[in-house]
Motif scaffolding. Sequence first.
Motif, PDB file in Angstrom:
ATOM      1  N   LEU A  18      57.969  84.135 -14.781  1.00 48.91           N
ATOM      2  CA  LEU A  18      59.316  84.333 -14.266  1.00 48.91           C
ATOM      3  C   LEU A  18      59.625  83.230 -13.262  1.00 48.91           C
ATOM      4  O   LEU A  18      58.870  83.008 -12.311  1.00 48.91           O
ATOM      5  N   THR A  19      60.721  82.511 -13.489  1.00 46.35           N
ATOM      6  CA  THR A  19      61.136  81.477 -12.551  1.00 46.35           C
ATOM      7  C   THR A  19      62.531  81.791 -12.030  1.00 46.35           C
ATOM      8  O   THR A  19      63.373  82.334 -12.754  1.00 46.35           O
ATOM      9  N   VAL A  20      62.754  81.466 -10.774  1.00 46.16           N
ATOM     10  CA  VAL A  20      64.052  81.638 -10.131  1.00 46.16           C
ATOM     11  C   VAL A  20      64.476  80.282  -9.594  1.00 46.16           C
ATOM     12  O   VAL A  20      63.769  79.689  -8.778  1.00 46.16           O
ATOM     13  N   ASN A  21      65.609  79.798 -10.074  1.00 41.82           N
ATOM     14  CA  ASN A  21      66.050  78.443  -9.721  1.00 41.82           C
ATOM     15  C   ASN A  21      64.937  77.426  -9.964  1.00 41.82           C
ATOM     16  O   ASN A  21      64.668  76.555  -9.135  1.00 41.82           O
ATOM     17  N   HIS A  22      64.260  77.599 -11.130  1.00 43.05           N
ATOM     18  CA  HIS A  22      63.200  76.682 -11.589  1.00 43.05           C
ATOM     19  C   HIS A  22      61.919  76.770 -10.750  1.00 43.05           C
ATOM     20  O   HIS A  22      61.023  75.944 -10.915  1.00 43.05           O
ATOM     21  N   ILE A  23      61.803  77.767  -9.891  1.00 39.19           N
ATOM     22  CA  ILE A  23      60.608  77.946  -9.069  1.00 39.19           C
ATOM     23  C   ILE A  23      59.847  79.165  -9.610  1.00 39.19           C
ATOM     24  O   ILE A  23      60.381  80.271  -9.614  1.00 39.19           O
ATOM     25  N   PRO A  24      58.619  79.012 -10.106  1.00 38.67           N
ATOM     26  CA  PRO A  24      57.852  80.164 -10.617  1.00 38.67           C
ATOM     27  C   PRO A  24      57.473  81.122  -9.501  1.00 38.67           C
ATOM     28  O   PRO A  24      57.076  80.701  -8.416  1.00 38.67           O
ATOM     29  N   LEU A  25      57.599  82.414  -9.782  1.00 42.49           N
ATOM     30  CA  LEU A  25      57.244  83.437  -8.796  1.00 42.49           C
ATOM     31  C   LEU A  25      55.948  84.127  -9.194  1.00 42.49           C
ATOM     32  O   LEU A  25      55.715  84.427 -10.363  1.00 42.49           O
ATOM     33  N   PRO A  26      55.076  84.425  -8.214  1.00 43.63           N
ATOM     34  CA  PRO A  26      53.787  85.106  -8.492  1.00 43.63           C
ATOM     35  C   PRO A  26      53.986  86.605  -8.621  1.00 43.63           C
ATOM     36  O   PRO A  26      53.788  87.354  -7.678  1.00 43.63           O
ATOM     37  N   ILE A  27      54.367  87.072  -9.837  1.00 44.49           N
ATOM     38  CA  ILE A  27      54.675  88.490  -9.996  1.00 44.49           C
ATOM     39  C   ILE A  27      53.516  89.277 -10.580  1.00 44.49           C
ATOM     40  O   ILE A  27      53.584  90.492 -10.696  1.00 44.49           O
ATOM     41  N   HIS A  28      52.443  88.650 -11.012  1.00 44.51           N
ATOM     42  CA  HIS A  28      51.318  89.364 -11.631  1.00 44.51           C
ATOM     43  C   HIS A  28      50.439  90.029 -10.571  1.00 44.51           C
ATOM     44  O   HIS A  28      50.304  89.488  -9.498  1.00 44.51           O
TER      45      HIS A  28
END
Length: 316
Positions: free
Chosen positions: A306-316
């Motif tokens: 999952l990326t927000v504004n092309h920045i990947p988020l650590p959701i795992h």
Amino acid sequence: MKKLLLPLLLGASAPVFALPAASGAWATALPEDCAVATATSSQPHGTDSIVSRGYDLRLAGEHAHQELHAGDITATGSGMNAAELHDLEDAASLVMVATLTGHHSDHCPNSYFLQVVAPVLDGVQSGKSYDLVWDNADMSTGTVHLFFRRAHLRLTGGRTPDAPAVMTLETQGVNINGSKNHLLEATMPQQASASASMPASDIVPLAAAIVGHPSESVAVPVELTSVRAVRDTMQISGNGKATLTGNADASAGEGHIAVQHLDDIIATLRDSGQTKASAALVLAKLFGHRSSTGTSWDVNWDAGVLTVNHIPLPIH
């Protein structure tokens, strides 16, 4: 957090792509190695409609502990007879169970879906509509129970054979218990709705991919008109586009998500011990678009990231 955001983004609140099954003397027999479906009674319910009471569908074999029970299921389909409507109830319930449990089986063949969905596809391509309503339902996997007071799936065709099918799903009174995932219990939307369109010809291969082993060749384009989920003060809404494969991690999507009362979601994550997910949302809040109605982002889901504004988020 992935379990909450991904279905909202991709519309994989999945029974949206569900269509039919059957048991006993129905038009198309539900394969015994796939699942077993029963009902205590069934009767006409107005024009082109039936209601089945005390409905149960249980997966077969090693997945026999996965089951759907509904107080009532009402199926309505333009020009469909009772046997075809029973098939519609069964197959839709089968895909719902497969979607919520992630179960895939070699014993729910594509040919079954092709036979069951044939009259539905014919109707969709001439602009007809089909409705399924589950009342007082319980989806169980062992000791984990997902309850919902009502789920309403509607499939409507366009006025031309090439027009996309429009699908809507609304759920009410949702809750879960018995899960060791306290985050899931704390964030499960109590009510949700989704509206999407997709090529009518792709309904059967996608449904088969959800229940059977997903094929890399299945890639269905879906337009998500609207998605909305509500839990207490927390509200998430969005829209976008997705390519669905029947496997969440192999699917992809992009769109726009807006959240009301984001601080409440962050607090819920933190209280559930999800420090990584709460930290990710704190970070996302910093570069979100803020307005009087909440915070919003342009998001992308691809290959399980999952990326927000092309920045990947650590959701795992």
